[in-house]
Design an enzyme around this catalytic site. Sequence first.
Site: not given
Length: 327
Positions: A29, A55, A105, A109, A141
């Site tokens: 993950e 992470e 993330d 831009k 999303d």
Amino acid sequence: MIYQLSDFHFPDTPARLFPDTPDRPLYLEIGFGDGRFWPHHAATFPQAPNYLGVELSGASLQKANARLNRSGLTNAHLSKLPALVMLDAVIPEASLDGIIVNFPDPWPKKDHLDQRLLRAPFFRLAASRLRPGGAVLFTTDHEEYFEFACREAEQSGVMRTELRDPPPAALETKYALKWRELGIGAQHARFVPTADPHALAATLPRPDIRALPLEDQALPHAIVTLPDPFDLTDFEKGAVRGPGHTVVLLDAYRSLRRHEYTVLAHVEEGELTQEVLVGITPRADGSTLVRLAKFGGPIITTGVKAAVAAVTAELVKRGAVITHLGY
């Protein structure tokens, strides 16, 4: 369990990482946040698969580790190793059953698009590390990033895209719950390799990371004779660049002991970034030892050796004389 960088081999093997459960499926993950996904997802299997999570946030790492411990998942390892380094340098070819990417993330831009994880080079690397039947499981999303990732997967030439409903566990993550409260839904794709992983891996060069656990090798060091008097309190930040690496000496800290210092160095080697400490310690015979500290479990690489060399060079500028080099 939290793994330090030096706990890994380059490349590593599932059998070494999971000696008690070597034959179970293996999932990676990327960006696990506070660790909510895996306990939910692991519960859908008869036996919890082996799990590696990466992470960059130290706070998230600690939260996720506590959550996994409460869940009783003993065959789960967490690390701050960058995702591409984990895939490229640690994971052997054709060894993963799934790569999970939940709500990454989106870097929205236009001039930040090259920061996105899910681009064609990632998909080619992922396809070489997945077993037949494995897939990249992507939930987001962000509609534009979702479309971008699907295009990049197609352009990679080694993935096909299957549109699915998100796994229930993905909808229990921190960001999924946040977006649900705002009435924002999630999209999910399953990217399935279409190329033979071994043949594909043969076309992808391995990164030049050669490292062993700290116990198995001498720490990079130098022995110098310092001038008397000697002072490093006027130390200034500086950078040294070499083939494939950049070293930035950030600061020097003086110990309460006379002439004992520690230098903080930032080392970049491609996707691998480390912050290491280099100690400057007087010895009983009047010489001074300049040596990489074990603190934080650094990976000893060319760049890390260059950091020790950069500190040594700084001392030479201040009048030190080298009597031995060990890097």
